[in-house]
Design an enzyme around this catalytic site. Structure first.
Site, PDB file in Angstrom:
ATOM      1  CG  HIS A  73     -12.538  23.474 -12.324  1.00 39.27           C
ATOM      2  ND1 HIS A  73     -12.634  23.678 -10.959  1.00 39.27           N
ATOM      3  CD2 HIS A  73     -11.436  22.722 -12.509  1.00 39.27           C
ATOM      4  CE1 HIS A  73     -11.631  23.065 -10.357  1.00 39.27           C
ATOM      5  NE2 HIS A  73     -10.885  22.476 -11.270  1.00 39.27           N
ATOM      6  CG  LEU A 124     -24.009  24.292  -5.037  1.00 37.40           C
ATOM      7  CD1 LEU A 124     -24.312  24.665  -6.487  1.00 37.40           C
ATOM      8  CD2 LEU A 124     -24.824  25.149  -4.075  1.00 37.40           C
TER       9      LEU A 124
HETATM   10  C1  GAR Z   1     -12.010  31.752 -11.723  1.00 35.52           C
HETATM   11  O1  GAR Z   1     -10.687  31.445 -12.063  1.00 35.52           O
HETATM   12  C2  GAR Z   1     -12.848  30.483 -11.731  1.00 35.52           C
HETATM   13  O2  GAR Z   1     -12.486  29.576 -12.739  1.00 35.52           O
HETATM   14  C3  GAR Z   1     -12.527  29.931 -10.374  1.00 35.52           C
HETATM   15  O3  GAR Z   1     -12.515  31.036  -9.514  1.00 35.52           O
HETATM   16  C4  GAR Z   1     -12.118  32.192 -10.255  1.00 35.52           C
HETATM   17  C5  GAR Z   1     -13.152  33.264 -10.066  1.00 35.52           C
HETATM   18  O4  GAR Z   1     -12.749  34.477 -10.626  1.00 35.52           O
HETATM   19  N1  GAR Z   1     -13.503  28.945  -9.974  1.00 35.52           N
HETATM   20  C6  GAR Z   1     -13.234  27.895  -9.215  1.00 35.52           C
HETATM   21  O5  GAR Z   1     -12.130  27.659  -8.782  1.00 35.52           O
HETATM   22  C7  GAR Z   1     -14.424  27.001  -8.948  1.00 35.52           C
HETATM   23  N2  GAR Z   1     -14.026  25.840  -8.235  1.00 35.52           N
HETATM   24  P1  GAR Z   1     -13.814  35.617 -10.936  1.00 35.52           P
HETATM   25  O6  GAR Z   1     -14.612  35.838  -9.659  1.00 35.52           O
HETATM   26  O7  GAR Z   1     -12.964  36.806 -11.285  1.00 35.52           O
HETATM   27  O8  GAR Z   1     -14.676  35.144 -12.057  1.00 35.52           O
END
Ligand code: GAR
Length: 197
Positions: free
Chosen positions: A110, A94
């Site tokens: 994260h 963002l």
């Molecule tokens: C999760 O592991 C979250 O921590 C990560 O994406 C996944 C989403 O899973 N986020 C990032 O990497 C942000 N930079 P979900 O859609 O099943 O919650």
């Protein structure tokens, strides 16, 4: 007063589900909107099944004009009048003005023990480094990527033979525990970090 929570997703939305399912009973917050930048994102159906309002602002329609995309995202968010915005697997970086608008009100989860491994491929990087443990972090969103004040962390062991996928699955289970706990505390005005083993 009950806090209004909007959740931004890009994918399956398992963290979003954990957050939605936590906001009941005496919880100080309620979901008002699940907003995705990806039409058909798996999380949208899960939100609809829980009768939570959903919306899509497709970033691809803006052909790389990030400001125009975020302006549209912002306008849709404003309609829901959220007190708190949770990024839950929202995979767009963002711009500063957007982050500034939600300063002190926007959280992100994260999949690493920040400040280690901001950005992508966190699990592969932890394995590559030979780390004995990994985990996840919920933090306030600030202009610098994955660097805002930490509100909570959960740790998991790295096990022999782990792949990025097996480690990601172990971390994700802890994400589902951590994020609801942090959101509840945050909605109560509590910003001191919690650390789960
Ligand atoms: C999760 O592991 C979250 O921590 C990560 O994406 C996944 C989403 O899973 N986020 C990032 O990497 C942000 N930079 P979900 O859609 O099943 O919650």
């Amino acid at each position: 007063m009950t806090k209004r929570v909007a959740i931004l997703i890009s994918g399956g939305g398992s963290n979003m589900e954990a957050l939605l399912d936590s906001m009941e009973g005496d919880h100080p917050a309620r979901p008002v909107l699940v907003l995705s930048n990806v039409p058909g994102a798996g999380g949208l159906a899960k939100a609809e099944a829980r009768e939570v309002e959903t919306a899509v602002v497709d970033h691809r329609k803006f052909h790389g004009d990030r400001t125009a995309f975020e302006q549209a995202l912002h306008e849709r968010l404003e309609q829901a009048e959220p007190d708190i915005v949770c990024l839950a697997g929202f995979m767009r970086i963002l711009e500063d003005w957007f982050v500034a608008r939600w300063d002190g009100k926007m959280l992100n989860i994260h999949p690493s023990l920040l400040p280690k491994y901001p950005g992508l491929d966190t699990h592969a990087r932890a394995l590559e480094a030979g780390d004995a443990e990994a985990g996840c972090t919920v933090h306030e969103v600030t202009a610098e990527l994955d660097a805002g004040p930490i509100l909570g962390q959960a740790r998991v062991p790295v096990k022999p033979g782990d792949t990025p996928e097996t480690l990601a699955a172990r971390v994700l289970r802890q994400e589902h525990v951590l994020y609801p706990k942090v959101l509840r505390r945050f909605a109560e005005g509590e910003k001191t970090p919690i650390f789960l083993e």
